[in-house]
Design an enzyme around this catalytic site. Structure first.
Site, PDB file in Angstrom:
ATOM      1  N   LEU A 109      13.886 -42.540 -19.050  1.00 21.66           N
ATOM      2  CA  LEU A 109      13.123 -41.383 -19.530  1.00 21.66           C
ATOM      3  C   LEU A 109      13.999 -40.463 -20.354  1.00 21.66           C
ATOM      4  CD1 LEU A 109      10.809 -39.266 -19.550  1.00 21.66           C
ATOM      5  CD2 LEU A 109      11.620 -38.527 -17.297  1.00 21.66           C
ATOM      6  N   SER A 110      13.505 -40.044 -21.511  1.00 21.23           N
ATOM      7  CA  SER A 110      14.144 -39.003 -22.307  1.00 21.23           C
ATOM      8  C   SER A 110      15.564 -39.408 -22.697  1.00 21.23           C
ATOM      9  CB  SER A 110      14.103 -37.683 -21.534  1.00 21.23           C
ATOM     10  OG  SER A 110      14.400 -36.600 -22.366  1.00 21.23           O
ATOM     11  N   ALA A 111      16.587 -38.685 -22.241  1.00 21.69           N
ATOM     12  CA  ALA A 111      17.960 -39.097 -22.524  1.00 21.69           C
ATOM     13  C   ALA A 111      18.219 -40.480 -21.943  1.00 21.69           C
ATOM     14  CB  ALA A 111      18.947 -38.091 -21.947  1.00 21.69           C
TER      15      ALA A 111
END
Length: 489
Positions: free
Chosen positions: A153-155
């Site tokens: 997720l995300s980073a």
């Protein structure tokens, strides 16, 4: 993922606040929920200074797959374990899950360092540590080295793309959730350009960034799922398009879809098939979803996860990703069981005259159908035996989209119909007001970030610096539109 350019003082203050109020940003699971998560030590030289945690279902057979699941900024392995739904899939389909964890020692906001070549290059830093965890899992659990997958997720999503580029010989597939293309940024200064805008590269240029990470590698390439909310203002939706361009080009595929399917949670699935007609790249776009991992709490077959900060109640992405990779034994594909096979899609789906709270639907009969399933905005709302259904308890003055599928005597669902859209009468947009800090407004999808400042969605009013120390009241003016209302609501 939070903006990498908050300024040193702002980052230090935010870090201190994160430590004091961790539950603001990620739900901490109960002791009983976390009892199955175990830390594993001694997994290698660990050049990336990461911690390894694992979840192993009881009775896991040898030669089972391994899934590596990477948390987002401000989160931990424990948060991802408790909320993402991957443990539910592991119990059902029998595979181990490795949860790497970074810390503030690596990055002030506990983000995986997706923008630093020292951590994203084959044999170096964090990516090397994660591959060492995979090796350890194979040793401990007798896992199948040909069925190793990574998601984040995300980073963690950005790092997932980098892992797929640096180690295509290790990972058979990946899923980038609200993340970024491989090698989009190579410094912290460049990171904001990726998060909030487009680098305007061609598919070939994006593909070259992958190929450059392991020169001479001739394949096979990992199968890649891309998940993105259309209202994500932290990692802009253009990143999903660029990921699509990057991985279809790596596979030597056109950017023209092979198929488009409607899924629950207002999700559109676009598939790009390989030469054998199997999906190689899939793009899942969730209408109206902000920044986070898509979950769907519940006990249904297609449900999983817990709703929390950055775990957003829409659709169980872990379920669909696991099926895309073939972890359910289907061989992959990512569509619902029976979808596109067996009974054909009902024809002539029509919406009748609506009221403020209901819309009548009708369609043509399908030979061999025992019943039908009606879906509103991707969620099942009825199972009539005939060819009509009235959807009730709807909101006034609201637009909805329906589709219908036929079900045979064995309970197998056929293909879904073409959608039909209609609006209920009357009503209007409620004047909802919310008071919160700028960080919370952005996280909830009421505002977005540009150049370190927060701006209201819709009216695009400047709210001041993007941080937890500036507070405003916002008034809703539309489905995804807000305005400043500090003087009263």
């Amino acid at each position: 993922m939070r903006p990498p350019l908050l300024g040193r003082l702002g980052r230090l203050l935010l870090s201190a606040l994160l430590a004091a109020t961790a539950t603001t940003f990620a739900l901490t699971p109960s002791a009983s929920a976390a009892s199955g998560l175990t830390q594993v030590t001694g997994f290698g030289a660990n050049p990336g200074n990461l911690a390894m945690y694992a979840y192993v279902p009881d009775g896991l057979p040898r030669q089972a797959p391994v899934v590596v699941a990477l948390h987002g900024c401000g989160q931990s392995a424990n948060d991802y374990y408790a909320n993402s739904g991957w443990t539910t899939m592991a119990d059902r389909y029998h595979f181990a899950v490795v949860f790497p964890q970074t810390s503030a020692a690596n990055n002030l906001l506990s983000c995986f360092t997706w923008f630093d070549p020292a951590d994203t290059t084959r044999g170096k830093g964090e990516v090397a540590s994660i591959v060492q965890m995979v090796d350890k899992a194979e040793q401990l659990y007798g896992s199948d080295a040909s069925r190793v997958y990574v998601t984040g997720l995300s980073a963690g999503g950005g790092m997932t793309a980098n892992l797929l580029a640096a180690y295509p010989d290790v990972f058979a597939g990946g899923a980038v959730d609200s993340g970024l293309p491989a090698q989009c940024a190579t410094s912290q200064v460049d990171a904001s350009s990726c998060q909030y805008g487009s680098l305007n590269l061609t598919p070939a240029q994006w593909g070259d960034k992958v190929r450059a990470q392991y020169p001479g590698y001739a394949g096979p390439w990992p199968r890649v799922a891309i998940w993105q909310g259309t209202s994500d203002y932290t990692v802009r939706p253009v990143n999903a398009t660029e990921l699509r361009d990057q991985w279809t080009h790596v596979w030597g595929l056109s950017q023209t879809p092979s198929s488009t399917t409607t899924l629950p949670g207002s999700t559109t699935l676009t598939s790009y098939d390989d030469a054998n007609g199997e999906p190689a790249v899939q793009l899942y776009e969730i209408a109206g979803m902000g920044h986070g991992l898509a979950v769907d709490p519940g006990t249904g077959e297609e449900q999983c996860g817990r709703s929390a900060a950055y775990f957003l109640d829409t659709i169980c992405s872990s379920y669909h990703t696991a099926r895309f990779w073939g972890l359910d034994g289907s061989g992959g594909g990512g569509t619902d069981p029976g979808e596109g096979e067996g009974l054909p899609a009902p024809a002539d789906l029509k919406a009748g005259t609506p009221t403020e709270t209901s819309v009548p639907l009708s369609w043509s009969a399908v030979a061999g159908a025992a019943s039908y399933r009606v879906y509103r905005d991707g969620t099942r709302v009825g199972t009539p035996s005939g060819t009509s259904f009235t959807d009730t308890a709807l909101a006034a003055g609201t637009s909805y989209t329906w589709s219908v599928a036929a079900v045979d005597n064995a309970g197998a669902e056929g293909a879904r119909s073409a959608p039909v859209t209609a609006s209920t009468t009357g009503g209007g947009t409620p004047a909802t007001c919310v008071t919160a800090n700028n960080y919370a407004h952005v996280a909830a999808g009421r505002a977005h970030v540009s150049g370190g400042y927060a701006y209201t969605n819709g009216s695009d009013q400047n709210m001041g610096l993007y941080n937890v120390f500036v507070t405003h009241t916002l008034r809703r003016t539309g489905p995804d539109a807000w305005e400043l209302a500090d003087g009263g609501c």
